[in-house]
Design an enzyme around this catalytic site. Structure first.
Site, PDB file in Angstrom:
ATOM      1  N   TYR A   8       0.630  -1.325   0.233  1.00 58.97           N
ATOM      2  CA  TYR A   8      -0.254  -0.328   0.043  1.00 58.97           C
ATOM      3  C   TYR A   8       1.015   0.999   0.402  1.00 58.97           C
ATOM      4  CZ  TYR A   8       1.243  -0.751   5.305  1.00 58.97           C
ATOM      5  OH  TYR A   8       1.760  -0.577   5.636  1.00 58.97           O
ATOM      6  N   THR A  10       4.886   2.351   0.329  1.00 60.51           N
ATOM      7  CA  THR A  10       6.630   2.835  -0.735  1.00 60.51           C
ATOM      8  C   THR A  10       7.290   0.994  -2.026  1.00 60.51           C
ATOM      9  OG1 THR A  10       8.278   1.440   0.578  1.00 60.51           O
ATOM     10  CG2 THR A  10       7.748   3.867   0.667  1.00 60.51           C
ATOM     11  N   LEU A  11       5.652   0.179  -1.581  1.00 59.87           N
ATOM     12  CA  LEU A  11       6.431  -0.817  -2.359  1.00 59.87           C
ATOM     13  C   LEU A  11       5.655  -1.123  -3.419  1.00 59.87           C
ATOM     14  CD1 LEU A  11       7.001  -3.772   0.229  1.00 59.87           C
ATOM     15  CD2 LEU A  11       8.481  -3.447  -0.795  1.00 59.87           C
ATOM     16  N   GLU A  73      10.849  -3.997   6.392  1.00 60.18           N
ATOM     17  CA  GLU A  73       9.933  -3.671   6.767  1.00 60.18           C
ATOM     18  C   GLU A  73       9.919  -3.954   8.833  1.00 60.18           C
ATOM     19  OE1 GLU A  73       7.834  -1.706   5.999  1.00 60.18           O
ATOM     20  OE2 GLU A  73       7.082  -2.962   3.600  1.00 60.18           O
TER      21      GLU A  73
END
Length: 115
Positions: A8, A10-11, A73
């Site tokens: 949702y 920066t990926l 993360e």
């Protein structure tokens, strides 16, 4: 082993960490049920339980990619992983753990639409 991953922030496509998913298969867009809240932490977002829908993308990834993203993360310190239902099947989502850090709610639920 293969996994589904809901991203949702920066990926997502165009995001600063999208390269982590360069060898993964993009399955499509997804919007969650209104069970979450998206916050802006500056350089990256945080999702916690709430009452908003979150906009994101679902990818098919392998064990190596999942391990790399867990490290990015900071699982289990900063984020934890849970599974959510998507049209593609159960997918991992990263949920933020330190709710005391959350000030800027993005009620649109879309990290890419923040200003």
């Amino acid at each position: 082993m293969q996994h589904l991953l809901f991203v949702y922030g920066t990926l997502r496509q165009g995001g600063s960490n999208q390269a982590f998913l360069e060898k993964s298969e993009f399955l499509g867009q997804h919007e969650t049920l209104p069970e979450y809240a998206l916050y802006d932490l500056g350089a990256y977002p945080a999702v916690i339980a709430g009452h908003h829908r979150i906009v994101g993308e679902v990818y098919l990834i392998d064990d190596v990619t999942l391990a790399r993203i867990d490290k990015l993360e900071d699982v289990p310190i900063e984020y934890r992983r849970e599974q959510i239902e998507t049209p593609f099947g159960l997918a991992w989502i990263y949920l933020y753990q330190d709710t005391s850090q959350l000030d800027v709610l993005l009620s649109s639920g879309d990290w890419c639409q923040r200003v």
